[in-house]
Design a protein around this motif. Structure first.
Motif, short mmCIF file in Angstrom:
data_model
loop_
_atom_site.label_atom_id
_atom_site.label_comp_id
_atom_site.label_asym_id
_atom_site.label_seq_id
_atom_site.Cartn_x
_atom_site.Cartn_y
_atom_site.Cartn_z
N LYS A 75 -16.47 28.20 -34.91
CA LYS A 75 -17.00 28.95 -33.78
C LYS A 75 -15.84 29.32 -32.85
O LYS A 75 -15.20 28.45 -32.28
N ILE A 76 -15.57 30.62 -32.72
CA ILE A 76 -14.48 31.08 -31.87
C ILE A 76 -15.04 32.01 -30.81
O ILE A 76 -15.70 33.01 -31.14
N PHE A 77 -14.82 31.66 -29.56
CA PHE A 77 -15.33 32.44 -28.44
C PHE A 77 -14.15 32.96 -27.61
O PHE A 77 -13.13 32.30 -27.52
N ARG A 78 -14.33 34.10 -27.00
CA ARG A 78 -13.24 34.71 -26.26
C ARG A 78 -13.61 34.94 -24.80
O ARG A 78 -14.70 35.44 -24.49
N SER A 79 -12.70 34.55 -23.91
CA SER A 79 -12.79 34.94 -22.51
C SER A 79 -11.82 36.09 -22.30
O SER A 79 -10.67 36.03 -22.77
N GLU A 80 -12.24 37.13 -21.65
CA GLU A 80 -11.38 38.30 -21.44
C GLU A 80 -10.22 38.00 -20.49
O GLU A 80 -9.22 38.70 -20.50
N THR A 81 -10.39 36.99 -19.67
CA THR A 81 -9.33 36.62 -18.72
C THR A 81 -8.94 35.16 -18.93
O THR A 81 -9.71 34.37 -19.50
N ASN A 82 -7.75 34.79 -18.48
CA ASN A 82 -7.29 33.42 -18.56
C ASN A 82 -7.98 32.59 -17.49
O ASN A 82 -7.73 32.77 -16.29
#
Length: 321
Positions: A75-82
């Motif tokens: 499961k890989i999730f992404r946040s657009e910002t740090n």
């Protein structure tokens, strides 16, 4: 139906009821190669089944897409910002809890693990029901027989956690030791802790959030242990090497003051004077060796603390430190 068959069925049902949902959480920030090595080391675990969550914390799109492509079963999730260390982990913790996690392991992406490290951590929870956090002995990746961190204590005056380290790994005789502080590099935390204590504090963004969390966990009545038979290896400072040193100085200086104000308010005047004096002396040295930005970072950190500014640094205000 035979008695023997009934007994087997009961044992199977009990086994299913006792099975725990175990999640490993890794935050990636432009550290693709390190994250891959960490994930590959998890393939050798000799522990019960687990699920892995990777939170991509505002990395380049290429890094995120490569992880998605090469690890389709994770499961890989992404946040657009740090979101920082605290925010990135909080995102993953919430996802794990939504999936009925009983235990969540926070693990730095710049680590590799021994195959039995989880089973040794889980033993701690079996030995003491009041355990809230169990941490492994963390050795240097480049010097695997030397300890980087094996838990430690918190200094109220200096506003920081101080871990036992820079000693030979085999010199530690205690199998399990109760401590007041462990590094956020690797923490196994049971669900009840988050129910009672909440998540990592986003006010810190980067550095000292693990110290703050340990204080809150112990204040809530849980215990923290280091299991010295559980071993991982840390590429120390590699995860923050992309940040220029002044940025690290900014967060550590400001957050030490935030920590003391939050938990040890009576010590704040002493801590403030201690940090101001020591950093002033260091700033004179930095000016002498041509590192003025280090002193500038410390000045902004103290100023922002006095203005009650928290979270991520405002680079538009100060420029890139």
């Amino acid at each position: 139906m035979s008695i023997g068959f009934i007994n087997i069925k009961i044992l199977l049902l009990l086994s299913m009821e006792n099975k725990k949902n175990f999640f490993i959480l890794i935050v990636n920030w432009n550290g693709y190669d390190d994250t891959v090595e960490c994930l590959n080391s998890l393939n050798n675990l000799s522990a019960e089944e687990f699920q892995t969550i990777v939170v991509d914390n505002g990395s380049s799109v290429d890094s995120y897409l490569l992880l998605k492509k090469n690890f389709p079963n994770i499961k890989i999730f992404r946040s657009e910002t740090n979101l920082g260390f605290s925010g990135g982990n909080n995102l993953g913790i919430k996802l794990a809890l939504q999936n009925k996690a009983d235990y969540i392991l926070l693990l730095n992406n710049d680590t590799v693990v021994e195959p039995n490290f989880i089973s040794q951590l889980l033993r701690v929870f079996e030995l003491d029901e009041n355990t809230g956090i169990a941490s492994p002995k963390i050795n240097y990746y480049d010097s695997p027989d030397i300890v980087w961190s094996a838990g430690g204590r918190i200094s109220k005056i200096r506003g920081s956690g101080f871990a036992l380290g820079n000693i030979k790994s085999d010199s530690i005789s205690e199998e399990i030791k109760e401590v007041s502080f462990v590094s956020g590099c690797c923490m196994l935390i049971k669900k009840e802790v988050f129910d009672k204590v909440g998540f990592l504090d986003d006010d810190f963004f980067l550095y000292l959030e693990d110290t703050d969390f340990c204080i809150r966990v112990r204040d809530a009545g849980f215990k923290i242990f280091v299991a010295n038979k559980s071993v991982i290896y840390h590429k120390v400072s590699k995860s923050t090497i992309k940040l220029e040193k002044p940025v690290s100085l900014y967060y550590t200086t400001r957050n030490r003051l935030l920590l003391v104000r939050k938990h040890f308010k009576a010590y704040l005047p002493v801590t403030f004077i201690y940090i101001a004096l020591t950093m002033s002396l260091k700033s004179l040295y930095w000016i002498f060796v041509g590192k003025r930005n280090n002193g500038k970072a410390v000045f902004h950190a103290i100023k922002d603390f006095l203005r009650n500014k928290k979270g991520k640094i405002d680079e538009k205000t100060y420029g890139k430190l």
